[in-house]
Design an enzyme around this catalytic site. Structure first.
Site, PDB file in Angstrom:
ATOM      1  N   LYS A  67     -12.320  -7.724  10.568  1.00 34.40           N
ATOM      2  CA  LYS A  67     -12.180  -9.030   9.901  1.00 34.40           C
ATOM      3  C   LYS A  67     -12.719 -10.206  10.714  1.00 34.40           C
ATOM      4  CE  LYS A  67      -8.159  -7.559   7.149  1.00 34.40           C
ATOM      5  NZ  LYS A  67      -6.695  -7.664   6.987  1.00 34.40           N
ATOM      6  N   VAL A 259      -4.787  -0.949  11.225  1.00 33.29           N
ATOM      7  CA  VAL A 259      -3.761   0.062  10.954  1.00 33.29           C
ATOM      8  C   VAL A 259      -4.154   1.451  11.445  1.00 33.29           C
ATOM      9  CG1 VAL A 259      -2.739  -1.157   9.009  1.00 33.29           C
ATOM     10  CG2 VAL A 259      -4.633   0.440   8.611  1.00 33.29           C
TER      11      VAL A 259
END
Length: 424
Positions: A67, A259
């Site tokens: 991101k 994650v």
């Protein structure tokens, strides 16, 4: 002798290996198959030295650690102001996959949560035949220093359970945040998250941010300094989701988690750090990874709010030169930013008015911030008003064209010793 840094990294891993808290991110079927015992750590200095330990050759998917770099890419392509019209910078205080928007602006709150990241992905400028995810893969490969690839198995696995991200995509399309097919954008975003990396790749990528956007080996500018500042600021306030406040107080390093079990951290001007351990907590952050960062921050004094004092002096030496001792030489060292510039000007104000030649030698400076350059040339102008002839020796080319604008006439590119021969 052998540097003790590798031994220290091994020690940190051995201490944190005992922590078996957290769970695998089983909502992505392929990640549920990960080896929970994998553990790796890499640290890269701003000048390009890399240290690593543990399973440092193991590849895993970058996930949400992509991101900040998708954000950096669109900032480079579109400019900060245009991107801010589409994605905000405020901490959300919510889970990373929350279906929500800023209530007043009707845009995602920041680029680190999924709604903001999906919008950011849609802003990546493409050329014919090259997808947005491929654009980002190439960009990350350049930062990492090797060709990265996609993990097709993880991508396919995540697409099978992407219902929440698809819901976010449709919401964004409904409010006009997306201009194109939300399914296409979400597919591209999930592929972006499936780029494979090692901790050494991530540390190499992070060191570009630590180095202000410059490649540490070649000096090539890969990211504009203003973009780096924007990205690191958002990482610090939003990168660890709804645990960002706790992270800021205990670790104090701009960071981003994924994650898959990775965390990437950047301490400006010093180091890029990457860790990997697949078990994550309820926020989606690696449990062992947090433990490692807390230890590194405490042991190595890396907390951003523990900023070290500025250099006690910017002047390495000051002496008279020339056949008649009529040339005053100031040799500078270190970094020229506001504090150091103020110190330099305070010394220069002691020069009495006259027709002395004053030489400011920048050879041993490692960086000049824009404010440092402005203050430097302001000092030059005031010395000239006092009757002095002033020369700035920049044999290493540390001043940019923009910093020299309007002042090139006083800058010489030859070595100090060569220049001083004119006065013998």
């Amino acid at each position: 002798m052998q540097t003790p840094v590798p031994d220290y990294l091994k020690h940190v891993l051995s201490q944190c290996q005992r922590n078996v808290g957290g769970q695998l991110a089983d909502y992505i079927p392929e990640l549920a198959q990960a080896d929970p015992n994998k553990l790796a750590l890499a640290l890269s200095t701003a000048d390009g030295m890399i240290y690593s330990s543990g399973d440092d050759g193991h590849e895993f998917t970058i996930q949400s650690m992509s991101k900040p770099f998708a954000y950096a890419l669109v900032l480079e392509q579109l400019g900060i102001e245009e991107v801010l019209q589409k994605v905000g910078v405020e901490p959300s205080g919510e889970a990373f996959n929350q279906i929500s928007l800023d209530k007043e602006l009707n845009i995602p709150k920041n680029p680190m949560i999924n709604s903001g990241a999906i919008t950011t992905h849609s802003l990546i400028q493409t050329t014919a035949g090259i997808s947005r995810a491929e654009q980002l893969r190439r960009f990350l490969s350049e930062l990492a220093g090797r060709e990265l690839s996609f993990d097709e198995q993880v991508y396919t696995s995540e697409m099978k359970t992407a219902f929440r991200n698809l819901s976010i995509g449709y919401m964004l399309r409904t409010v006009g945040a997306l201009d194109t097919d939300p399914v296409e954008i979400v597919n591209g975003y999930i592929q972006q998250c499936a780029i494979k990396v090692t901790v050494k790749d991530l540390a190499n990528i992070a060191r570009v941010l630590a180095n202000g956007g410059l490649h540490p080996k070649t000096g090539e500018c890969l990211l504009d300094r203003a973009v780096v500042r924007q990205v690191l600021s958002v990482m610090l306030s939003c990168g660890m989701y709804d645990a960002a406040g706790d992270w800021l107080t205990t670790v104090g390093i701009p960071a981003k988690s994924g994650v898959s079990g990775g965390i990437i951290g950047v301490l400006p001007g010093q180091v890029g750090i990457a860790v990997f351990s697949p078990r994550v907590d309820e926020h989606g952050n690696s449990v062992r990874g947090i433990d490692i960062f807390e230890r590194l921050s405490a042991d190595m004094g890396l907390h951003l709010m523990e900023g070290t004092p500025s250099a006690q002096t910017i002047i390495q030496s000051c002496y008279w030169a020339g056949k008649n001792d009529d040339v005053r030489v100031y040799e500078l060292r270190g970094v020229l930013q506001f504090t150091e510039s103020e110190m330099l000007l305070r010394n220069l104000q002691e020069e009495p008015p006259g027709d002395t030649t004053i030489v400011l030698d920048l050879t041993n400076l490692t960086l000049i911030h824009d404010v440092g350059a402005r203050m430097l040339f302001e000092g030059v102008e005031r010395l000239q008003q006092d009757g002095h002839r002033v020369v700035v020796v920049d044999s290493e080319g540390i001043l940019s064209e923009a910093q020299m604008k309007g002042n090139k006439r006083v800058v010489v590119k030859e070595k100090l010793t060569k220049y001083l021969e004119k006065f013998q």
